[in-house]
Design an enzyme around this catalytic site. Structure first.
Site, mmCIF file in Angstrom:
data_model
loop_
_atom_site.group_PDB
_atom_site.id
_atom_site.type_symbol
_atom_site.label_atom_id
_atom_site.label_comp_id
_atom_site.label_asym_id
_atom_site.label_seq_id
_atom_site.Cartn_x
_atom_site.Cartn_y
_atom_site.Cartn_z
ATOM 1 C CD GLN A 237 -88.558 -25.512 -59.203
ATOM 2 O OE1 GLN A 237 -88.690 -26.504 -58.480
ATOM 3 N NE2 GLN A 237 -88.853 -24.302 -58.774
ATOM 4 C CG ASP B 34 -94.858 -29.325 -56.776
ATOM 5 O OD1 ASP B 34 -94.688 -28.833 -55.649
ATOM 6 O OD2 ASP B 34 -94.066 -29.174 -57.725
ATOM 7 C CE LYS C 225 -88.668 -27.139 -54.656
ATOM 8 N NZ LYS C 225 -89.497 -26.788 -55.822
HETATM 9 N N1 GUN Z 1 -91.724 -22.742 -58.530
HETATM 10 C C1 GUN Z 1 -91.928 -21.899 -57.498
HETATM 11 N N2 GUN Z 1 -92.486 -22.552 -56.456
HETATM 12 C C2 GUN Z 1 -92.637 -23.834 -56.834
HETATM 13 C C3 GUN Z 1 -93.154 -25.008 -56.187
HETATM 14 O O1 GUN Z 1 -93.610 -25.007 -55.037
HETATM 15 N N3 GUN Z 1 -93.116 -26.132 -56.933
HETATM 16 C C4 GUN Z 1 -92.634 -26.166 -58.196
HETATM 17 N N4 GUN Z 1 -92.665 -27.318 -58.843
HETATM 18 N N5 GUN Z 1 -92.173 -25.111 -58.824
HETATM 19 C C5 GUN Z 1 -92.162 -23.948 -58.141
#
Ligand code: GUN
Length: 292
Positions: free
Chosen positions: A92, A115, A48
């Site tokens: 995350q 998110d 990311k």
């Molecule tokens: N862990 C697995 N997928 C995601 C996601 O799309 N966003 C976040 N913040 N954590 C994750």
């Protein structure tokens, strides 16, 4: 068989975003909070961060110990809420077990909730309101793929395998909002095959490598494979340089003759999740500029 190429679509989206950032002189910023040292989370966060940097989104990242207290984590979130250089906040997941995940996620300012995991963002999705709040990135990325490939879900029998808060649950809401007939299957579902055999479109988000083979499918089904499973290539368990590959929840080789369209893994949904996150961050930045 049509290959639904998420890599190419996501590259297109990223180029579009890069142009907007340059043309409008935007300075979008994404705050990233990583807790603990799970390998998978570190890999996702790095991907990311790299994607942000490539198109001109600044990232401000905070790393916290696995045993961080919930109130210390919330303090970091509030600090990011108050930082005008940060337009989107990503925490995350998964969080360590001692932390109440939803309590933390709902401390993110709803305007920065790129998110889409805040209870209000999720509530807006469930109510199908016209709000400008964000929806979770992976399901939105899936819906964007269908839109770009002109695959209509209205009135179709759609099966979602998996009911997580990150993917399955919000995805099923998005599909209902588009008037699909939605069946959500999960670990407790009896006779999964009975449901999948009747499906026009199947979304797999259960994290079981190669769960779905052609025995589960009817001819010409569309498959969106959201699974990202790391499996060893060499069988010797004591091998030092163990090599891995990434596979989805669907046995691609087995089903490719029977499906009408399918996303590959890797190169399908994965890149769309990141592109959607970047898009949300740019949108949050544009909204914040309107207010100032
Ligand atoms: N862990 C697995 N997928 C995601 C996601 O799309 N966003 C976040 N913040 N954590 C994750």
């Amino acid at each position: 068989m049509l290959l639904i190429d998420g890599k190419t679509v996501s590259n297109k989206i990223k180029l579009e975003l890069e142009e907007i950032i340059k043309k409008d002189n935007l300075t979008p910023g994404l705050g990233i909070i990583l807790i603990g040292d799970r390998e998978d989370s570190k890999v996702y966060v790095n991907m990311k961060k790299k994607a942000c940097s490539k198109i001109g989104i600044r990232n401000i990242d905070v790393k916290l110990d696995v045993d961080v207290r919930e109130d210390s984590l919330i303090k970091e979130v509030i600090r990011m809420n108050e930082n005008d250089n940060i337009h989107g906040i990503l925490i995350q997941l998964p969080l360590p077990k001692h932390i109440n995940t939803q309590n933390v996620l709902s401390k993110v300012s709803i305007k920065k909730d790129v998110d889409g995991f805040h209870s209000c963002s999720m509530g807006n999705l469930a109510l199908n309101t016209d709000s400008k709040y964000f929806a979770p990135c992976t399901p939105e990325g899936c819906m964007e793929l269908l839109r770009r490939y002109k695959i209509n879900v209205e009135g179709k029998n759609v099966v979602v395998i998996g009911k997580s808060n990150i993917v399955g649950m919000p995805l099923s809401l998005m599909l209902m909002n588009k008037d699909a007939t939605v069946t959500v299957c999960h670990i407790k579902t009896k006779n999964l095959k009975m449901h999948t055999k009747n499906a026009d479109i199947i979304f797999c988000a259960c994290g079981v490598p190669n769960l779905i083979n052609k025995e589960y499918l009817k001819q010409d089904v569309v498959i969106i494979d959201i699974g990202i499973n790391k499996i060893p290539i060499n069988e010797q368990h004591d091998c030092k340089d163990k090599k891995y590959k990434i596979v989805g929840d669907v046995d691609f080789e087995d089903v490719k003759e029977i499906v009408s369209a399918i996303t590959p893994v890797p190169g399908g949904v994965g890149p769309m999740t990141i592109a959607t996150l970047l898009k949300h961050t740019v949108e949050a930045c544009i909204e914040a500029n309107k207010e100032n």
